[in-house]
Scaffold this active site. Structure first.
Site, PDB file in Angstrom:
ATOM      1  N   TYR A 195       0.857  -1.187   0.000  1.00  0.00           N
ATOM      2  CA  TYR A 195       0.000   0.000   0.000  1.00  0.00           C
ATOM      3  C   TYR A 195       0.893   1.237   0.000  1.00  0.00           C
ATOM      4  CZ  TYR A 195      -3.167   3.685   1.351  1.00  0.00           C
ATOM      5  OH  TYR A 195      -3.881   4.854   1.350  1.00  0.00           O
TER       6      TYR A 195
ATOM      7  N   GLU B 242      -2.867   7.685  -4.382  1.00  0.00           N
ATOM      8  CA  GLU B 242      -2.876   6.382  -3.716  1.00  0.00           C
ATOM      9  C   GLU B 242      -2.629   5.279  -4.741  1.00  0.00           C
ATOM     10  OE1 GLU B 242      -5.856   4.894  -0.387  1.00  0.00           O
ATOM     11  OE2 GLU B 242      -6.558   4.246  -2.343  1.00  0.00           O
TER      12      GLU B 242
END
Ligand code: GDP
Ligand code: MN
Length: 392
Positions: free
Chosen positions: A109, A197
């Site tokens: 992530y 992101e």
């Protein structure tokens, strides 16, 4: 402002982030063509909607060849998908991204966000990608690595290296991770982003890093100087009432009640909503017409508020400083002429050019209910609602 995954990938790739090869499709035929273009074997078909959690909602699928790709595309296009992040109506799928399948060894992530506390851009990363950040923070908070970037220095090489080590990367992956981090940081800074992101950022079987998903959102206040970014807006993904309002310089938020509000200034709008509640009613919306509102803008405010079918009465409350009450009154009269209003309207005007404004309303011959104070206006609006609504 949010953009689609394929747009974010294109931007990040232009700054140097490796992304899978792929193409856009608006029809099942185009999706099949994209599959052939990629070699006709396995590919990943992904619904392009402004939401995460598409995988779980059935919006992302590994397809085997052209026929499978066409069938899945036909199934998905035109439907709405409901994810954990959307409301019950979901988001409509109008376009698909078809990309080469990746051989995933690890999912990481990586996020860049604005940390309001330190007033700086912060990197959030985790060795456990794939999950949404909210779930990660709850289920595995220990895995979250946070790093604040000093704007005077920028992202320092030692920070990038440290992050790569903490994520357990090794060998050539360290250099690749530094490239990805620097590219994301530059994209964030150069384009006035609010969020970048990559989830998941994957380590492939051959050890290379690839951004499998990408999400970017931008500061709407900076769009005037980022025309390339502004052009990426997709109104089809927005609440139609809110985008109509935004297009006409109005700040609008839809609510559950039945008293439509047309007010100037966020503070007065909040106060008016409180007064409506106090008088026993419920506001249908928050609406701020802003300063110096033209009759045209006031008329558009009526259109916006009336597009909500629950609205049974409209309350116009203006405390004019930069605004002019006569312009507001002209806007109300214009709305009666152009929009056609069949429900009660309560108008309270105060401030600049108030006499001229009140005169216009009084002499219009229209069934407008006038009020002098905010309290009076709120009570009049609640009392003016049709009996059926009051009983319910
Ligand atoms: P999101 O659910 O909206 O965040 O959409 P993602 O793009 O993150 O896709 C969801 C999941 O699909 C990912 O976490 C992957 O596990 C899987 N996925 C996406 N692309 C590929 C691919 O190329 N190969 C494989 N095996 N899985 C993929
Ligand atoms: Mn994702």
């Amino acid at each position: 402002m949010d953009i689609h995954e394929h747009q974010a990938k294109e931007i990040l790739a232009s700054f140097g982030v490796p992304v899978p090869r792929g193409g856009l499709a608006f029809s099942p035929e185009q999706a099949a063509f994209r599959n052939r273009e990629l070699g006709g074997a396995r590919c990943v078909v992904k619904a392009q909607v402004h939401s995460g959690g598409r995988g779980e909602a059935g919006g992302v699928r590994l397809c085997e060849g052209e026929a499978d790709t066409r069938a899945f595309a036909a199934d998905l296009l035109g439907k709405s998908i409901v994810t954990k992040q959307t409301d019950a109506a979901g988001k409509r799928v109008d376009r698909l991204w078809v990309e080469e399948a990746s051989d995933i060894a690890r999912e990481l992530y990586l996020g860049f966000v604005l940390d309001r506390k330190s007033e700086r851009i912060m990197i959030v990363a985790s060795g456990h990608g794939g999950m949404e950040i909210e779930d990660l923070a709850e289920e595995d908070p220990e895995s979250l690595i946070r790093m604040v970037i000093d704007p005077a220095v920028g992202l320092a090489a030692y920070q990038a290296r440290e992050l790569a080590f903490k994520l357990g990367l090794e060998g050539p992956q360290i250099g690749q991770m530094i490239t990805v981090l620097k590219a994301c940081y530059r994209a964030y800074r150069d384009l006035d982003a609010m969020m970048v992101e990559i989830n998941p950022l994957v380590v492939c079987g051959d050890g290379s890093l690839v951004a499998l998903d990408a999400k970017m959102s931008f500061d709407t206040n900076a769009l005037f100087r980022r025309p390339q970014v502004a052009a990426l807006r997709d109104p089809g993904q927005e609440d139609p009432r809110e985008s109509f309002a935004a297009d006409h310089g109005l700040a609008y938020v839809g609510l559950d009640g039945d008293i439509g509000c047309i007010i100037n200034g966020a503070g007065l709008a909040m106060a008016s909503m409180d007064m409506i509640q106090l008088a026993g009613g419920a506001p249908a919306n928050f609406l701020d017409i802003g300063g110096g509102a033209s009759p045209e803008r006031v008329c558009q405010a009526f259109r916006t508020v009336l597009s909500d079918r629950n609205v049974s009465v409209i309350l116009v409350n203006i405390f004019a400083g930069i605004n002019r009450c006569d312009w507001i009154a002209k806007g109300v009269l214009q709305a009666y002429r152009e929009v056609g209003i069949e429900i009660p309207v309560v108008v309270r005007l105060s401030g600049t050019h108030v006499e001229a404004g009140r005169k216009l309303i009084a002499e219009s011959g229209l069934p407008i209910i006038s009020a002098n104070t905010l309290a009076e206006a709120a009570e009049a609006a609640v009392a003016a609602r049709p009996q059926t609504t009051v009983a319910a």
